[in-house]
Design a protein around this motif. Structure first.
Motif, PDB file in Angstrom:
ATOM      1  N   SER A 133       8.692 -43.552  19.076  1.00  0.00           N
ATOM      2  CA  SER A 133       9.154 -43.421  17.688  1.00  0.00           C
ATOM      3  C   SER A 133       7.998 -43.077  16.750  1.00  0.00           C
ATOM      4  O   SER A 133       8.157 -42.278  15.817  1.00  0.00           O
ATOM      5  CB  SER A 133       9.835 -44.713  17.232  1.00  0.00           C
ATOM      6  OG  SER A 133       8.933 -45.815  17.341  1.00  0.00           O
ATOM      7  N   ASN A 134       6.829 -43.664  17.001  1.00  0.00           N
ATOM      8  CA  ASN A 134       5.657 -43.369  16.169  1.00  0.00           C
ATOM      9  C   ASN A 134       5.177 -41.936  16.374  1.00  0.00           C
ATOM     10  O   ASN A 134       4.793 -41.252  15.420  1.00  0.00           O
ATOM     11  CB  ASN A 134       4.521 -44.338  16.493  1.00  0.00           C
ATOM     12  CG  ASN A 134       4.804 -45.752  16.022  1.00  0.00           C
ATOM     13  OD1 ASN A 134       5.875 -46.026  15.481  1.00  0.00           O
ATOM     14  ND2 ASN A 134       3.866 -46.656  16.232  1.00  0.00           N
ATOM     15  N   LEU A 135       5.197 -41.492  17.627  1.00  0.00           N
ATOM     16  CA  LEU A 135       4.764 -40.127  17.920  1.00  0.00           C
ATOM     17  C   LEU A 135       5.726 -39.108  17.316  1.00  0.00           C
ATOM     18  O   LEU A 135       5.302 -38.064  16.803  1.00  0.00           O
ATOM     19  CB  LEU A 135       4.653 -39.929  19.437  1.00  0.00           C
ATOM     20  CG  LEU A 135       3.562 -40.763  20.132  1.00  0.00           C
ATOM     21  CD1 LEU A 135       3.660 -40.610  21.646  1.00  0.00           C
ATOM     22  CD2 LEU A 135       2.179 -40.353  19.645  1.00  0.00           C
ATOM     23  N   LEU A 136       7.013 -39.409  17.357  1.00  0.00           N
ATOM     24  CA  LEU A 136       7.999 -38.518  16.742  1.00  0.00           C
ATOM     25  C   LEU A 136       7.810 -38.466  15.229  1.00  0.00           C
ATOM     26  O   LEU A 136       7.884 -37.394  14.612  1.00  0.00           O
ATOM     27  CB  LEU A 136       9.416 -38.983  17.082  1.00  0.00           C
ATOM     28  CG  LEU A 136       9.872 -38.762  18.532  1.00  0.00           C
ATOM     29  CD1 LEU A 136      11.197 -39.480  18.785  1.00  0.00           C
ATOM     30  CD2 LEU A 136      10.013 -37.270  18.837  1.00  0.00           C
ATOM     31  N   SER A 137       7.551 -39.614  14.632  1.00  0.00           N
ATOM     32  CA  SER A 137       7.354 -39.646  13.179  1.00  0.00           C
ATOM     33  C   SER A 137       6.081 -38.919  12.771  1.00  0.00           C
ATOM     34  O   SER A 137       5.953 -38.454  11.635  1.00  0.00           O
ATOM     35  CB  SER A 137       7.313 -41.094  12.675  1.00  0.00           C
ATOM     36  OG  SER A 137       6.139 -41.752  13.127  1.00  0.00           O
ATOM     37  N   ALA A 138       5.134 -38.803  13.716  1.00  0.00           N
ATOM     38  CA  ALA A 138       3.885 -38.079  13.443  1.00  0.00           C
ATOM     39  C   ALA A 138       4.064 -36.572  13.578  1.00  0.00           C
ATOM     40  O   ALA A 138       3.134 -35.815  13.303  1.00  0.00           O
ATOM     41  CB  ALA A 138       2.790 -38.558  14.385  1.00  0.00           C
ATOM     42  N   GLY A 139       5.258 -36.149  14.020  1.00  0.00           N
ATOM     43  CA  GLY A 139       5.544 -34.722  14.091  1.00  0.00           C
ATOM     44  C   GLY A 139       5.532 -34.121  15.481  1.00  0.00           C
ATOM     45  O   GLY A 139       5.739 -32.914  15.637  1.00  0.00           O
ATOM     46  N   LEU A 140       5.304 -34.940  16.501  1.00  0.00           N
ATOM     47  CA  LEU A 140       5.310 -34.414  17.862  1.00  0.00           C
ATOM     48  C   LEU A 140       6.746 -34.217  18.350  1.00  0.00           C
ATOM     49  O   LEU A 140       7.654 -34.962  17.963  1.00  0.00           O
ATOM     50  CB  LEU A 140       4.578 -35.361  18.812  1.00  0.00           C
ATOM     51  CG  LEU A 140       3.090 -35.602  18.550  1.00  0.00           C
ATOM     52  CD1 LEU A 140       2.487 -36.428  19.680  1.00  0.00           C
ATOM     53  CD2 LEU A 140       2.333 -34.299  18.396  1.00  0.00           C
ATOM     54  N   THR A 141       6.926 -33.227  19.197  1.00  0.00           N
ATOM     55  CA  THR A 141       8.237 -33.008  19.803  1.00  0.00           C
ATOM     56  C   THR A 141       8.341 -33.854  21.072  1.00  0.00           C
ATOM     57  O   THR A 141       7.334 -34.346  21.599  1.00  0.00           O
ATOM     58  CB  THR A 141       8.427 -31.532  20.170  1.00  0.00           C
ATOM     59  OG1 THR A 141       7.490 -31.184  21.204  1.00  0.00           O
ATOM     60  CG2 THR A 141       8.196 -30.638  18.958  1.00  0.00           C
ATOM     61  N   ARG A 142       9.556 -33.982  21.571  1.00  0.00           N
ATOM     62  CA  ARG A 142       9.736 -34.743  22.813  1.00  0.00           C
ATOM     63  C   ARG A 142       9.048 -34.048  23.989  1.00  0.00           C
ATOM     64  O   ARG A 142       8.564 -34.707  24.910  1.00  0.00           O
ATOM     65  CB  ARG A 142      11.225 -34.960  23.092  1.00  0.00           C
ATOM     66  CG  ARG A 142      11.881 -35.913  22.090  1.00  0.00           C
ATOM     67  CD  ARG A 142      13.280 -36.336  22.507  1.00  0.00           C
ATOM     68  NE  ARG A 142      13.847 -37.272  21.538  1.00  0.00           N
ATOM     69  CZ  ARG A 142      13.630 -38.583  21.535  1.00  0.00           C
ATOM     70  NH1 ARG A 142      12.873 -39.130  22.483  1.00  0.00           N
ATOM     71  NH2 ARG A 142      14.184 -39.356  20.617  1.00  0.00           N
TER      72      ARG A 142
END
Length: 207
Positions: A41-50
């Motif tokens: 969730s943190n990585l997604l919020s930082a703008g990374l894609t799955r």
């Protein structure tokens, strides 16, 4: 080597530059080596894609083992894998926003911490230009400056040779991995640098 695996994973992540890596660490309030293990969730919020997150968490055991094998295969020359968090990482590079996460070096890495002057120039240099490069490097080396150049033909080669003629330190920065020497006939010069306790360094993977 602690910290190598996560930095290697960052290098393999499509669309993430080294500048982005440092920005991610700031955004997530963590060390670079901790980025891959952050909650999804943190990585997604930082703008990374799955897809990028999947790359960060992939198993890189085999390529990392190849790096260790490269390091161990050296005969009479030391080989080093230098993380951007290591004490041997050049302090001057720490001032660069897109500094490499990893460096791969052969020879005397103590030179990386010494005062250096870079002498680089044209590959198709004039004879006068090459002689001047040689003389400048020689005189600076006599005054205990380490001469840094790119092992290329022309000015670069003469800079290295000038330093060697003064029995001074010289660092060759490669624009490719250690498995290559370009131009090929500079294998001799590369060996001379290493035998004179110089250093050959690259930010590119050595295989």
């Amino acid at each position: 080597m602690q910290g190598l695996a996560p930095l290697y994973a960052l290098l393999q992540c499509t669309g993430i530059s080294t500048i982005t890596c440092f920005k991610l660490a700031d955004y997530l309030s963590c060390e670079l080596s901790q980025i891959p293990s952050q909650p999804i969730s943190n990585l997604l919020s930082a703008g990374l894609t799955r897809a990028q997150i999947a790359q960060l968490r992939a198993d890189y055991t085999q390529p990392i083992e190849r790096l260790y094998a490269w390091q161990a295969q050296a005969n009479d020359i030391d080989r080093h894998i230098i993380l951007c968090t290591d004490e041997h990482y050049p302090q001057t590079l720490l001032q660069v926003s897109d500094r490499p996460l990893l460096l791969f070096a052969e020879g005397n890495i103590e030179l990386l911490a010494c005062h250096q002057i870079a002498i680089v120039g044209a590959r198709r240099a004039s004879e006068i230009g090459k002689q001047q490069a040689h003389n400048f490097a020689q005189q600076l080396a006599l005054r205990h400056w380490v001469i840094t150049s790119g092992l290329a033909q022309g000015i670069d080669a003469q800079a290295h040779r000038g330093a060697l003629s003064a029995q001074g330190g010289t660092i060759a920065v490669l624009g490719h991995g250690h498995q290559h020497t370009y131009p090929k006939h500079h294998c001799v010069l590369r060996d001379q640098i290493l035998k004179a306790k110089g250093c050959v360094v690259s930010e590119f993977l050595p295989h």
